[in-house]
Design a protein around this motif. Structure first.
Motif, PDB file in Angstrom:
ATOM      1  N   UNK A  41       0.819  -1.212   0.000  1.00  0.00           N
ATOM      2  CA  UNK A  41       0.000   0.000   0.000  1.00  0.00           C
ATOM      3  C   UNK A  41       0.854   1.264   0.000  1.00  0.00           C
ATOM      4  N   UNK A  42       1.952   1.271   0.737  1.00  0.00           N
ATOM      5  CA  UNK A  42       2.791   2.466   0.801  1.00  0.00           C
ATOM      6  C   UNK A  42       3.425   2.768  -0.559  1.00  0.00           C
ATOM      7  N   UNK A  43       3.907   1.731  -1.228  1.00  0.00           N
ATOM      8  CA  UNK A  43       4.481   1.922  -2.564  1.00  0.00           C
ATOM      9  C   UNK A  43       3.398   2.388  -3.534  1.00  0.00           C
ATOM     10  N   UNK A  44       2.209   1.785  -3.402  1.00  0.00           N
ATOM     11  CA  UNK A  44       1.111   2.157  -4.298  1.00  0.00           C
ATOM     12  C   UNK A  44       0.699   3.616  -4.089  1.00  0.00           C
ATOM     13  N   UNK A  45       0.657   4.077  -2.829  1.00  0.00           N
ATOM     14  CA  UNK A  45       0.289   5.474  -2.545  1.00  0.00           C
ATOM     15  C   UNK A  45       1.231   6.442  -3.256  1.00  0.00           C
ATOM     16  N   UNK A  46       2.500   6.087  -3.287  1.00  0.00           N
ATOM     17  CA  UNK A  46       3.475   6.928  -3.981  1.00  0.00           C
ATOM     18  C   UNK A  46       3.222   6.903  -5.494  1.00  0.00           C
ATOM     19  N   UNK A  47       2.962   5.725  -6.032  1.00  0.00           N
ATOM     20  CA  UNK A  47       2.752   5.580  -7.475  1.00  0.00           C
ATOM     21  C   UNK A  47       1.485   6.295  -7.941  1.00  0.00           C
ATOM     22  N   UNK A  48       0.390   6.166  -7.151  1.00  0.00           N
ATOM     23  CA  UNK A  48      -0.882   6.757  -7.575  1.00  0.00           C
ATOM     24  C   UNK A  48      -0.851   8.277  -7.455  1.00  0.00           C
ATOM     25  N   UNK A  49       0.053   8.814  -6.636  1.00  0.00           N
ATOM     26  CA  UNK A  49       0.124  10.272  -6.457  1.00  0.00           C
ATOM     27  C   UNK A  49       0.589  10.984  -7.733  1.00  0.00           C
ATOM     28  N   UNK A  50       1.221  10.232  -8.630  1.00  0.00           N
ATOM     29  CA  UNK A  50       1.675  10.832  -9.894  1.00  0.00           C
ATOM     30  C   UNK A  50       0.586  10.834 -10.969  1.00  0.00           C
ATOM     31  N   UNK A  51      -0.537  10.162 -10.668  1.00  0.00           N
ATOM     32  CA  UNK A  51      -1.650  10.102 -11.633  1.00  0.00           C
ATOM     33  C   UNK A  51      -2.638  11.213 -11.301  1.00  0.00           C
ATOM     34  N   UNK A  52      -2.940  12.068 -12.256  1.00  0.00           N
ATOM     35  CA  UNK A  52      -3.802  13.222 -12.004  1.00  0.00           C
ATOM     36  C   UNK A  52      -5.280  12.940 -12.273  1.00  0.00           C
ATOM     37  N   UNK A  53      -5.575  12.003 -13.144  1.00  0.00           N
ATOM     38  CA  UNK A  53      -6.957  11.710 -13.499  1.00  0.00           C
ATOM     39  C   UNK A  53      -7.654  10.946 -12.372  1.00  0.00           C
ATOM     40  N   UNK A  54      -8.739  11.522 -11.825  1.00  0.00           N
ATOM     41  CA  UNK A  54      -9.426  10.944 -10.666  1.00  0.00           C
ATOM     42  C   UNK A  54     -10.011   9.569 -10.976  1.00  0.00           C
ATOM     43  N   UNK A  55     -10.588   9.411 -12.168  1.00  0.00           N
ATOM     44  CA  UNK A  55     -11.192   8.126 -12.543  1.00  0.00           C
ATOM     45  C   UNK A  55     -10.130   7.037 -12.651  1.00  0.00           C
ATOM     46  N   UNK A  56      -8.990   7.408 -13.232  1.00  0.00           N
ATOM     47  CA  UNK A  56      -7.884   6.464 -13.348  1.00  0.00           C
ATOM     48  C   UNK A  56      -7.373   6.067 -11.967  1.00  0.00           C
ATOM     49  N   UNK A  57      -7.293   7.047 -11.056  1.00  0.00           N
ATOM     50  CA  UNK A  57      -6.875   6.765  -9.674  1.00  0.00           C
ATOM     51  C   UNK A  57      -7.802   5.760  -9.018  1.00  0.00           C
ATOM     52  N   UNK A  58      -9.113   5.973  -9.216  1.00  0.00           N
ATOM     53  CA  UNK A  58     -10.116   5.089  -8.612  1.00  0.00           C
ATOM     54  C   UNK A  58      -9.961   3.659  -9.126  1.00  0.00           C
ATOM     55  N   UNK A  59      -9.720   3.524 -10.425  1.00  0.00           N
ATOM     56  CA  UNK A  59      -9.530   2.201 -11.018  1.00  0.00           C
ATOM     57  C   UNK A  59      -8.276   1.532 -10.458  1.00  0.00           C
ATOM     58  N   UNK A  60      -7.226   2.332 -10.290  1.00  0.00           N
ATOM     59  CA  UNK A  60      -5.977   1.795  -9.743  1.00  0.00           C
ATOM     60  C   UNK A  60      -6.161   1.340  -8.292  1.00  0.00           C
ATOM     61  N   UNK A  61      -6.901   2.132  -7.512  1.00  0.00           N
ATOM     62  CA  UNK A  61      -7.164   1.764  -6.118  1.00  0.00           C
ATOM     63  C   UNK A  61      -7.934   0.447  -6.042  1.00  0.00           C
ATOM     64  N   UNK A  62      -8.899   0.273  -6.925  1.00  0.00           N
ATOM     65  CA  UNK A  62      -9.702  -0.953  -6.914  1.00  0.00           C
ATOM     66  C   UNK A  62      -8.819  -2.176  -7.159  1.00  0.00           C
ATOM     67  N   UNK A  63      -7.899  -2.053  -8.117  1.00  0.00           N
ATOM     68  CA  UNK A  63      -6.973  -3.162  -8.395  1.00  0.00           C
ATOM     69  C   UNK A  63      -6.095  -3.444  -7.175  1.00  0.00           C
ATOM     70  N   UNK A  64      -5.588  -2.367  -6.547  1.00  0.00           N
ATOM     71  CA  UNK A  64      -4.741  -2.537  -5.360  1.00  0.00           C
ATOM     72  C   UNK A  64      -5.510  -3.210  -4.228  1.00  0.00           C
ATOM     73  N   UNK A  65      -6.757  -2.786  -4.003  1.00  0.00           N
ATOM     74  CA  UNK A  65      -7.579  -3.402  -2.953  1.00  0.00           C
ATOM     75  C   UNK A  65      -7.829  -4.883  -3.235  1.00  0.00           C
ATOM     76  N   UNK A  66      -8.028  -5.226  -4.510  1.00  0.00           N
ATOM     77  CA  UNK A  66      -8.237  -6.628  -4.882  1.00  0.00           C
ATOM     78  C   UNK A  66      -6.998  -7.463  -4.549  1.00  0.00           C
ATOM     79  N   UNK A  67      -5.819  -6.936  -4.882  1.00  0.00           N
ATOM     80  CA  UNK A  67      -4.573  -7.645  -4.584  1.00  0.00           C
ATOM     81  C   UNK A  67      -4.389  -7.831  -3.078  1.00  0.00           C
TER      82      UNK A  67
END
Length: 480
Positions: free
Chosen positions: A37-63
Motif C-alpha cells: 500500500x505504501x508503494x502504491x500510494x506513492x505511485x498513484x500520487x503521480x496520476x492526475x486523473x481521478x477516474x484512473x486513480x479510482x480504477x488503480x485503487x480498486x486493483x490494489x484493494x483486490x490484490x
C-alpha cells in the motif's frame, strides 16, 4: 533408559516452535500488505486523473484482499476475529469485504477424534452415555470452539454442544501480541488513533472467552435482564443446560434459524422480491429488534453481548432474532455507561459542544490542528459511536487524507470503550448489509435519557412516555 519415541519428540518440538513459526508468518505477510500500500500510494500520487486513480485503487484493494484473506484463512485463530472486524461494508474497501465476509463462522473444524477426549474428560462420561444422538460433523466452527448438534438421553429436544479447540489459547495469545506490536507502529505512522489500547482490551476480552462457565453465567444474566425489561424480549437467548457446563464445554438449547448472511437468499427462495416492501419490512423488524436489545443492554444495564458479527445472529420464524455466542461480554462501569448516554444525546441532538464535553468525560483525549476542530470532532464522534454514516460518507476510510481520524488524532482511548466501539461498528455493518442507513443514537435517545434521569444527570420531562412510544423506525425509515 526407555527408548526414544521419535514421533512424540517430533510433536513436542513442533509444539515448542509453532509460536515462532506463526509469528514469522504474520510479520512476513503483514509487511507485504503494508509496504504494498505504501508503494502504491506513492505511485498513484503521480496520476492526475481521478477516474484512473479510482480504477488503480480498486486493483490494489483486490490484490491486498487476496493476501489478507490468505493470511486469515491460513493462520486461523485470532485472525478470523480480525476478518470479522474489518470485513464490513462501511469500514473496509469493497474488495476486502467480498473476500473476508466468507470467513465468518468458517474456521477449520477440529477432527472429532481430537474433540472426543476433551468432551469426555470435561463431562466425566462417554459420549454414548450422555447423548442419544451426537452429530460428529460440527454445524459451525469459529476461532475458539466448534459446535455440534446432539440430543441428550431421555430428551425430546436437540441441544448444541460447544467444545473448545485443543491448544488454541496459546496460539491466540501469540497472535494478539504480534498485532499489538503492529498496532504500535501503525498508530505512529498512518492512523492517529490509540490502537494499542484497543488491542490491549481485545487481549483481556478474548482471555475471558476460554472460560465457558463465565459464558454460561453471562448468557443467563442477559436472558433474565431482557425478560425483565420487555413484554416480549427483542432477541432470543439460548437456554443453558446448567449441569453440563465446564470451562471447555458448554451445552445449551438448539435454536432453529438461518444465519443473517443468508437472509437475502432465503427471501428470494420464498418468492419474495428482495427489493420490495415486504422484504424491507422484515429487514426493518430484524434491525429494530437487534438494536433495541443493544440499546437496553449498554445504556440501562451496562452488561452487554459485545460480539454481534453476522455469524452470531440467526433469523427465526416471524423475523425473530436469536443472538448467539456470549464469550465476549462487557460489564461497563457506571461512569462510562452514563458518559456514553450523554454522548448518545449529543449525537442525536446534533450538538458538537456537548459531544466534545462527553469525549472529555469519557476520557478520550484528542489533538487537532484543523481549522474547524469542533465540527471535525463531532464528525469523528458520529463515525465512532453511531451506526449512521455521516452526510456524504458512503464508506469509512481511516487511511484517507480527509478522514476525521487524520484531522483529529485520538491520543488516548479508554480500553473499556473498545467493546462499545466494536459493537456499534458491527451493528453499522449489519445495517449497511441490509441496505438501511439509520442512527442508533436516534433510536437509543429515550433509553439514554432514562439512564441519565436515574443517575440524577437529567430532569424527567416525560422520558418514560417517550421511551414507550411506538413507530420509531417508521419515522426513521420514512426519512430515508
Amino acid at each position: 533408559m526407555p527408548p526414544l519415541d521419535f514421533k512424540d519428540f517430533q510433536e513436542k518440538l513442533s509444539t515448542h516452535f509453532r509460536p515462532f513459526h506463526r509469528s514469522f508468518q504474520f510479520w512476513v505477510r503483514a509487511v507485504d500488505v503494508y509496504t504494498g500500500y505504501k508503494v502504491f500510494q506513492l505511485r498513484v500520487s503521480f496520476v492526475k486523473d481521478a477516474k484512473k486513480q479510482e480504477e488503480m485503487w480498486e486493483v490494489q484493494h483486490e490484490l491486498a484482499a487476496e493476501k489478507i484473506y490468505a493470511t486469515c484463512a491460513d493462520l486461523g485463530g485470532f485472525f478470523l476475529k480480525i476478518a470479522q472486524i474489518i470485513g464490513k461494508p462501511d469500514l473496509a474497501p469493497a474488495a476486502w469485504v467480498r473476500r473476508l465476509v466468507t470467513l465468518c463462522d468458517r474456521a477449520p473444524a477440529t477432527p472429532f477424534d481430537a474433540i472426543q477426549p476433551v468432551l469426555e474428560k470435561e463431562l466425566g462420561q462417554s459420549i454414548g452415555e450422555i447423548f442419544e444422538r451426537f452429530d460428529v460433523d460440527p454445524i459451525g466452527s469459529a476461532s475458539i470452539a466448534q459446535v455440534h448438534r446432539a440430543r441428550l438421553r431421555g430428551d425430546k429436544n436437540d441441544v448444541v454442544v460447544k467444545v473448545q479447540h485443543p491448544g488454541v489459547q496459546d496460539l491466540m495469545m501469540t497472535d494478539i501480541r504480534n498485532l499489538q506490536a503492529f498496532a504500535l507502529y501503525i498508530q505512529k505512522t498512518d492512523v492517529k488513533f490509540d490502537l494499542y489500547s484497543v488491542t490491549k482490551e481485545m487481549e483481556k476480552q478474548i482471555g475471558y472467552e476460554f472460560d465457558f462457565t463465565r459464558e454460561a453465567d453471562a448468557m443467563e444474566r442477559i436472558k433474565r435482564f431482557l425478560y425483565e425489561n420487555n413484554k416480549k424480549r427483542p432477541v432470543l437467548v439460548p437456554r443453558v443446560i446448567r449441569d453440563m457446563v465446564t470451562r471447555r464445554v458448554l451445552v445449551m438449547e438448539y435454536i432453529d434459524g438461518i444465519p443473517i448472511l443468508n437472509l437475502g437468499d432465503e427471501i428470494a427462495k420464498r418468492g419474495i422480491n428482495p427489493g420490495g416492501k415486504l422484504a424491507a419490512a422484515a429487514k426493518q423488524k430484524i434491525l429494530e429488534s437487534l438494536t433495541l436489545a443493544y440499546g437496553q443492554m449498554i445504556l440501562k444495564s451496562g452488561f452487554f453481548h459485545a460480539d454481534p458479527h453476522p455469524g452470531n445472529i440467526l433469523i427465526c420464524k416471524g423475523s425473530e432474532v436469536a443472538l448467539l455466542d456470549y464469550g465476549q461480554v462487557k460489564d461497563l462501569p457506571d461512569k462510562l455507561r452514563i458518559g456514553y448516554a450523554n454522548l448518545i444525546l449529543a449525537i442525536a441532538d446534533n450538538d458538537p459542544i456537548k459531544a466534545s464535553e462527553s469525549y472529555r468525560e469519557l476520557g478520550i483525549e484528542t489533538l487537532s490542528n484543523c481549522k474547524d476542530e469542533q465540527n471535525e470532532l463531532f464528525k469523528l464522534a458520529q463515525t465512532m459511536f453511531d451506526t449512521k454514516l455521516p452526510p456524504g460518507v458512503v464508506m469509512l476510510q481511516p487511511f484517507a487524507e480527509d478522514s476525521s481520524i487524520k484531522k483529529v488524532a485520538v491520543q488516548a482511548f479508554p480500553e473499556e470503550l473498545f467493546s462499545i466501539l466494536r459493537t456499534v461498528h458491527l451493528l453499522r455493518g449489519l445495517s449497511v448489509g441490509l441496505g438501511i442507513n439509520y442512527s442508533c443514537a436516534d433510536q437509543w435517545r429515550p433509553i439514554a435519557e432514562e439512564a441519565l434521569v436515574r443517575a440524577g444527570r437529567l430532569k424527567d420531562k416525560g422520558v418514560k412516555s417517550r421511551a414507550r412510544q411506538s413507530g420509531f423506525f417508521r419515522r426513521i425509515f420514512s426519512q430515508q
